[in-house]
Motif scaffolding. Sequence first.
Motif, PDB file in Angstrom:
ATOM      1  N   LYS A   1       0.806  -1.275  -0.107  1.00 31.61           N
ATOM      2  CA  LYS A   1       0.164   0.013   0.105  1.00 31.61           C
ATOM      3  C   LYS A   1       0.937   1.156  -0.097  1.00 31.61           C
ATOM      4  CE  LYS A   1      -4.275  -1.539   2.253  1.00 31.61           C
ATOM      5  NZ  LYS A   1      -5.259  -1.588   3.167  1.00 31.61           N
ATOM      6  N   GLY A   2       2.219   1.169   0.688  1.00 31.53           N
ATOM      7  CA  GLY A   2       2.932   2.233   0.402  1.00 31.53           C
ATOM      8  C   GLY A   2       3.461   2.749   1.885  1.00 31.53           C
ATOM      9  N   GLY A   3       4.339   3.749   1.889  1.00 36.10           N
ATOM     10  CA  GLY A   3       4.745   4.300   2.933  1.00 36.10           C
ATOM     11  C   GLY A   3       5.931   5.255   2.874  1.00 36.10           C
ATOM     12  N   LYS A   4       7.041   5.223   3.670  1.00 39.58           N
ATOM     13  CA  LYS A   4       7.995   6.058   3.403  1.00 39.58           C
ATOM     14  C   LYS A   4       9.294   5.577   3.825  1.00 39.58           C
ATOM     15  CE  LYS A   4       7.865   8.299   8.140  1.00 39.58           C
ATOM     16  NZ  LYS A   4       7.391   9.581   8.810  1.00 39.58           N
ATOM     17  N   ALA A   5      10.606   6.080   3.533  1.00 39.89           N
ATOM     18  CA  ALA A   5      11.882   5.558   3.534  1.00 39.89           C
ATOM     19  C   ALA A   5      12.683   6.646   3.341  1.00 39.89           C
ATOM     20  CB  ALA A   5      12.052   4.422   2.749  1.00 39.89           C
ATOM     21  N   TYR A   6      14.032   6.308   3.961  1.00 42.26           N
ATOM     22  CA  TYR A   6      15.138   7.205   3.984  1.00 42.26           C
ATOM     23  C   TYR A   6      16.506   6.474   3.803  1.00 42.26           C
ATOM     24  CZ  TYR A   6      17.212   6.431   8.569  1.00 42.26           C
ATOM     25  OH  TYR A   6      17.745   5.766   9.600  1.00 42.26           O
ATOM     26  N   VAL A   7      17.302   7.022   2.940  1.00 44.94           N
ATOM     27  CA  VAL A   7      18.601   6.742   2.647  1.00 44.94           C
ATOM     28  C   VAL A   7      19.872   7.747   2.944  1.00 44.94           C
ATOM     29  CG1 VAL A   7      20.172   5.631   1.213  1.00 44.94           C
ATOM     30  CG2 VAL A   7      17.866   4.911   1.036  1.00 44.94           C
ATOM     31  N   ARG A   8      20.643   7.518   3.746  1.00 50.05           N
ATOM     32  CA  ARG A   8      21.492   8.461   3.946  1.00 50.05           C
ATOM     33  C   ARG A   8      23.216   7.754   3.794  1.00 50.05           C
ATOM     34  NH1 ARG A   8      22.227  13.621   6.223  1.00 50.05           N
ATOM     35  NH2 ARG A   8      24.088  13.888   7.360  1.00 50.05           N
ATOM     36  N   LEU A   9      23.982   8.683   2.798  1.00 51.44           N
ATOM     37  CA  LEU A   9      25.297   7.965   2.861  1.00 51.44           C
ATOM     38  C   LEU A   9      26.290   8.867   2.479  1.00 51.44           C
ATOM     39  CD1 LEU A   9      25.598   6.384  -0.622  1.00 51.44           C
ATOM     40  CD2 LEU A   9      23.358   7.387   0.131  1.00 51.44           C
ATOM     41  N   PRO A  10      27.535   8.702   3.015  1.00 53.06           N
ATOM     42  CA  PRO A  10      28.767   9.594   2.786  1.00 53.06           C
ATOM     43  C   PRO A  10      29.336   9.195   1.484  1.00 53.06           C
ATOM     44  CG  PRO A  10      29.218   7.909   4.425  1.00 53.06           C
ATOM     45  CD  PRO A  10      27.725   7.872   3.852  1.00 53.06           C
ATOM     46  N   LEU A  11      28.612   9.719   0.396  1.00 51.19           N
ATOM     47  CA  LEU A  11      29.005   9.233  -0.960  1.00 51.19           C
ATOM     48  C   LEU A  11      30.681   9.469  -1.414  1.00 51.19           C
ATOM     49  CD1 LEU A  11      28.035   8.042  -3.550  1.00 51.19           C
ATOM     50  CD2 LEU A  11      27.512  10.300  -4.615  1.00 51.19           C
ATOM     51  N   LYS A  12      31.254  10.444  -0.906  1.00 50.03           N
ATOM     52  CA  LYS A  12      32.641  10.675  -1.137  1.00 50.03           C
ATOM     53  C   LYS A  12      33.650   9.882  -0.332  1.00 50.03           C
ATOM     54  CE  LYS A  12      35.693  14.630  -2.253  1.00 50.03           C
ATOM     55  NZ  LYS A  12      35.377  14.382  -3.757  1.00 50.03           N
ATOM     56  N   LYS A  13      32.920   9.287   0.492  1.00 45.14           N
ATOM     57  CA  LYS A  13      33.724   8.434   1.300  1.00 45.14           C
ATOM     58  C   LYS A  13      33.734   6.894   0.709  1.00 45.14           C
ATOM     59  CE  LYS A  13      33.911   6.145   6.078  1.00 45.14           C
ATOM     60  NZ  LYS A  13      33.371   6.105   7.525  1.00 45.14           N
ATOM     61  N   LEU A  14      32.710   6.875  -0.183  1.00 44.90           N
ATOM     62  CA  LEU A  14      32.316   5.358  -0.494  1.00 44.90           C
ATOM     63  C   LEU A  14      33.203   5.685  -2.184  1.00 44.90           C
ATOM     64  CD1 LEU A  14      28.856   4.759   0.185  1.00 44.90           C
ATOM     65  CD2 LEU A  14      30.977   4.022   1.304  1.00 44.90           C
ATOM     66  N   LEU A  15      33.100   6.727  -2.684  1.00 43.24           N
ATOM     67  CA  LEU A  15      33.624   7.085  -3.941  1.00 43.24           C
ATOM     68  C   LEU A  15      34.210   8.214  -3.957  1.00 43.24           C
ATOM     69  CD1 LEU A  15      30.309   6.458  -6.109  1.00 43.24           C
ATOM     70  CD2 LEU A  15      32.333   4.688  -5.656  1.00 43.24           C
ATOM     71  N   SER A  16      35.814   8.206  -3.897  1.00 44.01           N
ATOM     72  CA  SER A  16      36.610   9.483  -3.840  1.00 44.01           C
ATOM     73  C   SER A  16      36.454  10.633  -4.677  1.00 44.01           C
ATOM     74  CB  SER A  16      38.102   9.012  -3.532  1.00 44.01           C
ATOM     75  OG  SER A  16      38.330   8.306  -4.744  1.00 44.01           O
ATOM     76  N   LYS A  17      35.928  10.184  -6.044  1.00 47.43           N
ATOM     77  CA  LYS A  17      35.869  11.043  -7.154  1.00 47.43           C
ATOM     78  C   LYS A  17      34.448  11.828  -7.020  1.00 47.43           C
ATOM     79  CE  LYS A  17      39.593   9.256 -10.080  1.00 47.43           C
ATOM     80  NZ  LYS A  17      39.716   8.679 -11.293  1.00 47.43           N
ATOM     81  N   ALA A  18      33.495  11.296  -6.240  1.00 43.46           N
ATOM     82  CA  ALA A  18      32.468  11.971  -6.338  1.00 43.46           C
ATOM     83  C   ALA A  18      32.450  13.459  -5.750  1.00 43.46           C
ATOM     84  CB  ALA A  18      31.436  11.070  -5.335  1.00 43.46           C
ATOM     85  N   ARG A  19      31.521  14.174  -6.370  1.00 50.87           N
ATOM     86  CA  ARG A  19      31.212  15.426  -5.730  1.00 50.87           C
ATOM     87  C   ARG A  19      30.617  15.796  -4.520  1.00 50.87           C
ATOM     88  NH1 ARG A  19      29.760  18.917 -11.736  1.00 50.87           N
ATOM     89  NH2 ARG A  19      31.740  18.467 -12.706  1.00 50.87           N
ATOM     90  N   SER A  20      29.634  14.884  -4.424  1.00 51.98           N
ATOM     91  CA  SER A  20      28.788  15.041  -3.212  1.00 51.98           C
ATOM     92  C   SER A  20      29.469  14.278  -1.905  1.00 51.98           C
ATOM     93  CB  SER A  20      27.438  14.441  -3.304  1.00 51.98           C
ATOM     94  OG  SER A  20      26.850  15.031  -4.406  1.00 51.98           O
ATOM     95  N   GLU A  21      29.534  15.038  -0.866  1.00 51.75           N
ATOM     96  CA  GLU A  21      30.031  14.581   0.517  1.00 51.75           C
ATOM     97  C   GLU A  21      28.950  13.767   1.016  1.00 51.75           C
ATOM     98  OE1 GLU A  21      32.818  15.031   1.702  1.00 51.75           O
ATOM     99  OE2 GLU A  21      33.797  16.680   0.651  1.00 51.75           O
ATOM    100  N   ILE A  22      27.659  14.125   1.161  1.00 51.64           N
ATOM    101  CA  ILE A  22      26.637  13.429   1.589  1.00 51.64           C
ATOM    102  C   ILE A  22      25.335  13.463   0.742  1.00 51.64           C
ATOM    103  CG2 ILE A  22      25.233  13.408   3.769  1.00 51.64           C
ATOM    104  CD1 ILE A  22      27.854  12.813   4.744  1.00 51.64           C
TER     105      ILE A  22
END
Length: 216
Positions: free
Chosen positions: A82-103
């Motif tokens: 039926k549905g709901g809500k969710a969240y995802v939070r990750l430190p992208l730059k920590k996982l991918l050093s060349k990523a522009r986004s920190e969080i």
Amino acid sequence: MGVKTLVSVLAIASCCKGAAIFSDNDEWFDAAQNFLMDPEPLVTALGAQRVKRDTAYDKEFTIEQLGVGFGVKYTDDANPIKGGKAYVRLPLKKLLSKARSEIVDLRMSFNGGNAVDGLFTMNVDYTFSNSDGGKRNFCVEENGTFTVSRKKTGDLWKTEISTSSGGTFPNRLIPLFSISAESDRKTKMSGTYKGTFGSLTLNVERVPGEKLAAEV
């Protein structure tokens, strides 16, 4: 490769291999829907542990060493579709050093209706906390909304995908666009694209084993 060329090639390829027109996107919708309905097998396989931190969510998981968090809450626990809500939070730059986004912070709401019929709507409010890379014109934070929906009207399946944002950001990471497509999954498909890279209209007609006509 331009937008028109790319879309034309993809449309023709999907038809030439004998598949029903636009049916392959069902796998993406089904995968997203199945994950949201029962995320625990996948996230635990990735090393996440069950936690309880936010009373706004029924299930929460974290990978402490990576700083990754995920949570979900259903409108009806007995019927998650039926549905709901969710969240995802990750430190992208920590996982991918060349990523522009920190969080990267994603806040999702999803609705599958009252039946398991393949219909689906999801809104994702995203926030990217970006590194300026030493450039003054690079935004520190970018936010917006990604929306995807699938519905059926008569014998046509309609898919809509779009991004929107109330802010103006230089060097935007997520381009603004809207895609609308409809298909009977067998003989015809039409679609439109409007966005950062221009606009186009696509029409495809197919007689299985006999002919294929595509117009852009």
